[in-house]
Design a protein around this motif. Structure first.
Motif, PDB file in Angstrom:
ATOM      1  N   VAL A   5     -11.604   0.403  -5.246  1.00  0.00           N
ATOM      2  CA  VAL A   5     -10.461   0.241  -4.415  1.00  0.00           C
ATOM      3  C   VAL A   5      -9.388  -0.512  -4.984  1.00  0.00           C
ATOM      4  CG1 VAL A   5     -11.388  -2.214  -3.727  1.00  0.00           C
ATOM      5  CG2 VAL A   5      -9.896  -1.179  -1.948  1.00  0.00           C
ATOM      6  N   VAL A   6      -8.092  -0.223  -4.815  1.00  0.00           N
ATOM      7  CA  VAL A   6      -7.038  -0.931  -5.207  1.00  0.00           C
ATOM      8  C   VAL A   6      -6.199  -1.752  -4.149  1.00  0.00           C
ATOM      9  CG1 VAL A   6      -4.620  -0.569  -6.166  1.00  0.00           C
ATOM     10  CG2 VAL A   6      -6.655   1.308  -6.565  1.00  0.00           C
ATOM     11  N   LEU A   7      -5.797  -3.075  -4.814  1.00  0.00           N
ATOM     12  CA  LEU A   7      -5.373  -3.975  -3.840  1.00  0.00           C
ATOM     13  C   LEU A   7      -3.821  -4.102  -3.915  1.00  0.00           C
ATOM     14  CD1 LEU A   7      -8.022  -6.952  -4.132  1.00  0.00           C
ATOM     15  CD2 LEU A   7      -7.814  -5.070  -2.390  1.00  0.00           C
ATOM     16  N   VAL A   8      -2.948  -4.043  -3.213  1.00  0.00           N
ATOM     17  CA  VAL A   8      -1.741  -4.233  -3.368  1.00  0.00           C
ATOM     18  C   VAL A   8      -1.045  -5.288  -2.196  1.00  0.00           C
ATOM     19  CG1 VAL A   8      -1.195  -1.840  -4.043  1.00  0.00           C
ATOM     20  CG2 VAL A   8      -1.041  -2.370  -1.621  1.00  0.00           C
ATOM     21  N   VAL A  31      -9.898  -5.417 -12.543  1.00  0.00           N
ATOM     22  CA  VAL A  31      -8.789  -5.032 -13.601  1.00  0.00           C
ATOM     23  C   VAL A  31      -7.515  -5.537 -12.840  1.00  0.00           C
ATOM     24  CG1 VAL A  31      -7.258  -3.630 -14.801  1.00  0.00           C
ATOM     25  CG2 VAL A  31      -9.892  -3.212 -14.754  1.00  0.00           C
ATOM     26  N   ASP A  32      -7.032  -6.815 -13.068  1.00  0.00           N
ATOM     27  CA  ASP A  32      -5.689  -7.245 -12.474  1.00  0.00           C
ATOM     28  C   ASP A  32      -4.814  -6.954 -13.422  1.00  0.00           C
ATOM     29  OD1 ASP A  32      -3.701  -9.044 -12.014  1.00  0.00           O
ATOM     30  OD2 ASP A  32      -5.007 -10.217 -11.071  1.00  0.00           O
ATOM     31  N   THR A  33      -3.720  -6.062 -13.082  1.00  0.00           N
ATOM     32  CA  THR A  33      -2.819  -5.492 -14.050  1.00  0.00           C
ATOM     33  C   THR A  33      -1.831  -6.558 -14.510  1.00  0.00           C
ATOM     34  OG1 THR A  33      -1.397  -4.848 -12.231  1.00  0.00           O
ATOM     35  CG2 THR A  33      -2.752  -3.079 -13.037  1.00  0.00           C
ATOM     36  N   ASP A  34      -1.694  -7.701 -13.812  1.00  0.00           N
ATOM     37  CA  ASP A  34      -0.910  -8.824 -14.261  1.00  0.00           C
ATOM     38  C   ASP A  34      -1.451  -9.519 -15.362  1.00  0.00           C
ATOM     39  OD1 ASP A  34       1.110  -8.530 -12.422  1.00  0.00           O
ATOM     40  OD2 ASP A  34       0.485 -10.214 -11.124  1.00  0.00           O
ATOM     41  N   GLY A  73     -13.896  -0.007 -10.921  1.00  0.00           N
ATOM     42  CA  GLY A  73     -14.089  -1.341 -10.199  1.00  0.00           C
ATOM     43  C   GLY A  73     -13.170  -1.483  -9.189  1.00  0.00           C
ATOM     44  N   VAL A  74     -12.532  -2.627  -9.100  1.00  0.00           N
ATOM     45  CA  VAL A  74     -11.689  -2.896  -8.274  1.00  0.00           C
ATOM     46  C   VAL A  74     -10.247  -3.355  -9.023  1.00  0.00           C
ATOM     47  CG1 VAL A  74     -10.708  -4.937  -6.607  1.00  0.00           C
ATOM     48  CG2 VAL A  74     -13.288  -4.132  -6.547  1.00  0.00           C
ATOM     49  N   VAL A  75      -9.265  -2.658  -8.738  1.00  0.00           N
ATOM     50  CA  VAL A  75      -8.120  -2.938  -9.315  1.00  0.00           C
ATOM     51  C   VAL A  75      -7.035  -3.768  -8.415  1.00  0.00           C
ATOM     52  CG1 VAL A  75      -5.833  -1.580 -10.336  1.00  0.00           C
ATOM     53  CG2 VAL A  75      -8.423  -0.804 -10.460  1.00  0.00           C
ATOM     54  N   SER A  76      -6.546  -4.740  -8.849  1.00  0.00           N
ATOM     55  CA  SER A  76      -5.400  -5.516  -8.292  1.00  0.00           C
ATOM     56  C   SER A  76      -4.240  -5.132  -8.948  1.00  0.00           C
ATOM     57  CB  SER A  76      -5.734  -6.912  -8.187  1.00  0.00           C
ATOM     58  OG  SER A  76      -4.575  -7.814  -7.847  1.00  0.00           O
ATOM     59  N   LEU A  77      -3.253  -4.724  -8.028  1.00  0.00           N
ATOM     60  CA  LEU A  77      -1.625  -4.666  -8.814  1.00  0.00           C
ATOM     61  C   LEU A  77      -0.906  -5.876  -8.690  1.00  0.00           C
ATOM     62  CD1 LEU A  77      -1.115  -0.926  -7.567  1.00  0.00           C
ATOM     63  CD2 LEU A  77      -2.543  -1.657  -9.452  1.00  0.00           C
ATOM     64  N   GLY A  78       0.021  -5.894  -9.475  1.00  0.00           N
ATOM     65  CA  GLY A  78       1.150  -6.830  -9.369  1.00  0.00           C
ATOM     66  C   GLY A  78       1.980  -6.503  -8.169  1.00  0.00           C
ATOM     67  N   GLY A  79       2.635  -7.532  -7.605  1.00  0.00           N
ATOM     68  CA  GLY A  79       3.123  -7.354  -6.214  1.00  0.00           C
ATOM     69  C   GLY A  79       4.399  -6.542  -6.159  1.00  0.00           C
ATOM     70  N   GLY A  80       5.109  -6.187  -7.461  1.00  0.00           N
ATOM     71  CA  GLY A  80       6.249  -5.153  -7.534  1.00  0.00           C
ATOM     72  C   GLY A  80       5.917  -3.966  -8.096  1.00  0.00           C
ATOM     73  N   ALA A  81       4.333  -3.692  -8.274  1.00  0.00           N
ATOM     74  CA  ALA A  81       4.050  -2.453  -8.885  1.00  0.00           C
ATOM     75  C   ALA A  81       4.443  -1.249  -8.060  1.00  0.00           C
ATOM     76  CB  ALA A  81       2.680  -2.378  -9.136  1.00  0.00           C
ATOM     77  N   VAL A  82       4.477  -1.170  -6.674  1.00  0.00           N
ATOM     78  CA  VAL A  82       4.780  -0.234  -5.788  1.00  0.00           C
ATOM     79  C   VAL A  82       6.256   0.187  -5.788  1.00  0.00           C
ATOM     80  CG1 VAL A  82       2.973  -0.705  -4.514  1.00  0.00           C
ATOM     81  CG2 VAL A  82       5.067  -1.759  -3.737  1.00  0.00           C
ATOM     82  N   THR A  83       7.090  -0.598  -6.380  1.00  0.00           N
ATOM     83  CA  THR A  83       8.403  -0.480  -6.541  1.00  0.00           C
ATOM     84  C   THR A  83       8.795   0.732  -7.618  1.00  0.00           C
ATOM     85  OG1 THR A  83       8.917  -1.892  -8.295  1.00  0.00           O
ATOM     86  CG2 THR A  83       9.145  -2.846  -6.124  1.00  0.00           C
ATOM     87  N   ARG A 135       9.934  -3.787   0.069  1.00  0.00           N
ATOM     88  CA  ARG A 135       8.723  -3.321  -0.536  1.00  0.00           C
ATOM     89  C   ARG A 135       7.469  -3.023   0.698  1.00  0.00           C
ATOM     90  NH1 ARG A 135       7.105  -7.860  -5.192  1.00  0.00           N
ATOM     91  NH2 ARG A 135       9.070  -7.464  -6.592  1.00  0.00           N
ATOM     92  N   SER A 136       7.659  -3.768   2.067  1.00  0.00           N
ATOM     93  CA  SER A 136       6.637  -3.265   2.960  1.00  0.00           C
ATOM     94  C   SER A 136       6.396  -1.847   3.257  1.00  0.00           C
ATOM     95  CB  SER A 136       6.825  -4.382   4.266  1.00  0.00           C
ATOM     96  OG  SER A 136       8.179  -4.126   4.677  1.00  0.00           O
ATOM     97  N   GLU A 137       7.538  -1.148   3.222  1.00  0.00           N
ATOM     98  CA  GLU A 137       7.386   0.110   3.616  1.00  0.00           C
ATOM     99  C   GLU A 137       6.452   1.136   2.442  1.00  0.00           C
ATOM    100  OE1 GLU A 137      10.389   4.062   3.851  1.00  0.00           O
ATOM    101  OE2 GLU A 137      10.911   2.211   4.939  1.00  0.00           O
ATOM    102  N   TRP A 138       6.838   0.681   1.290  1.00  0.00           N
ATOM    103  CA  TRP A 138       6.078   0.970   0.010  1.00  0.00           C
ATOM    104  C   TRP A 138       4.669   0.745   0.255  1.00  0.00           C
ATOM    105  CZ3 TRP A 138      10.507  -0.398  -3.400  1.00  0.00           C
ATOM    106  CH2 TRP A 138      11.353   0.688  -3.451  1.00  0.00           C
ATOM    107  N   TYR A 139       4.172  -0.403   0.473  1.00  0.00           N
ATOM    108  CA  TYR A 139       2.894  -0.756   0.684  1.00  0.00           C
ATOM    109  C   TYR A 139       2.117  -0.009   1.675  1.00  0.00           C
ATOM    110  CZ  TYR A 139       4.069  -5.066  -2.025  1.00  0.00           C
ATOM    111  OH  TYR A 139       4.398  -5.958  -3.071  1.00  0.00           O
ATOM    112  N   GLU A 140       2.923  -0.119   2.908  1.00  0.00           N
ATOM    113  CA  GLU A 140       2.328   0.944   3.909  1.00  0.00           C
ATOM    114  C   GLU A 140       2.070   2.088   3.707  1.00  0.00           C
ATOM    115  OE1 GLU A 140       4.486   0.136   7.738  1.00  0.00           O
ATOM    116  OE2 GLU A 140       4.385  -1.894   7.026  1.00  0.00           O
ATOM    117  N   GLU A 141       3.171   2.929   2.851  1.00  0.00           N
ATOM    118  CA  GLU A 141       3.065   4.285   2.402  1.00  0.00           C
ATOM    119  C   GLU A 141       1.799   4.553   1.434  1.00  0.00           C
ATOM    120  OE1 GLU A 141       5.339   6.661  -1.270  1.00  0.00           O
ATOM    121  OE2 GLU A 141       6.497   5.687   0.095  1.00  0.00           O
ATOM    122  N   VAL A 142       1.449   3.562   0.555  1.00  0.00           N
ATOM    123  CA  VAL A 142       0.495   3.885  -0.264  1.00  0.00           C
ATOM    124  C   VAL A 142      -0.893   3.490   0.138  1.00  0.00           C
ATOM    125  CG1 VAL A 142       2.023   3.799  -2.335  1.00  0.00           C
ATOM    126  CG2 VAL A 142       0.581   1.704  -1.741  1.00  0.00           C
TER     127      VAL A 142
END
Length: 179
Positions: A5-8, A31-34, A73-83, A135-142
């Motif tokens: 799973v990937v967390l955004v 894996v936390d990309t930050d 594993g689990v991947v956690s993305l930085g808050g702005g990664a979806v931009t 960003r909310s539209e991108w979070y929802e998109e992905v």
């Protein structure tokens, strides 16, 4: 190989906290990309962002995301990664969970830290509102699943995500899923 799973989500939504608990619950790595960027450049992400500017930071972040998505594993993305468009494209084949927090909750959670240069402004609430709107539209998109995190203890958020993963595995007939 791909992540379980990937967390955004926006800064302060709980991606690191939930990522740690979720990886423990699934007995997989996190894996936390930050953190990947911080280790790679030997400085906090906020300092790196300030030093190289946002466009270059997003390019470096996109590279870190592409690498992280090669783990199981689990991947956690930085808050702005979806931009970054290339990151959004890579997320199309993943199970992505959007950790959603209200603006008030996000501001409350991030006001205790100096580590977020995008929020080190005169009016952090206004800036958080802008980030949410951008960003909310991108979070929802992905994302395949959204968890509203306001007022929820981390263990409840993790339980919600585990139920989602179990449902997804059942839909795909994944007999190897072990929650």
């Amino acid at each position: 190989m791909k992540p379980r799973v990937v967390l955004v989500g926006l800064p302060g939504s709980g991606k690191t906290t939930i990522g740690k608990r979720l990886s423990n619950a699934l007995s997989v790595g996190l894996v936390d990309t930050d953190q990947v960027l911080e280790q790679r450049f030997s400085k906090p992400c906020g300092d790196l962002l300030t030093e190289v500017g946002e466009p270059e930071f997003r390019r470096l972040e996109a590279e870190a995301v592409a690498e992280a998505l090669q783990t199981n594993g689990v991947v956690s993305l930085g808050g702005g990664a979806v931009t970054t468009e290339s990151t959004r494209e890579l997320l199309q084949d993943q199970w992505v969970v959007y950790l959603n927090v209200s603006i008030d909750e996000g501001v409350r959670r991030t006001s205790r830290s100096d580590a977020r240069p995008l929020l080190r402004v005169k009016d952090p609430r206004q800036k958080y509102q802008e980030l949410f709107e951008q960003r909310s539209e991108w979070y929802e998109e992905v994302s395949n699943f959204m968890v509203h995190c306001d007022g929820k203890e981390p263990q409840r958020v993790v339980a919600d995500i585990l139920m989602f993963l179990e449902d997804m595995a059942a839909e795909e007939g994944d007999s190897n899923y072990d929650s």
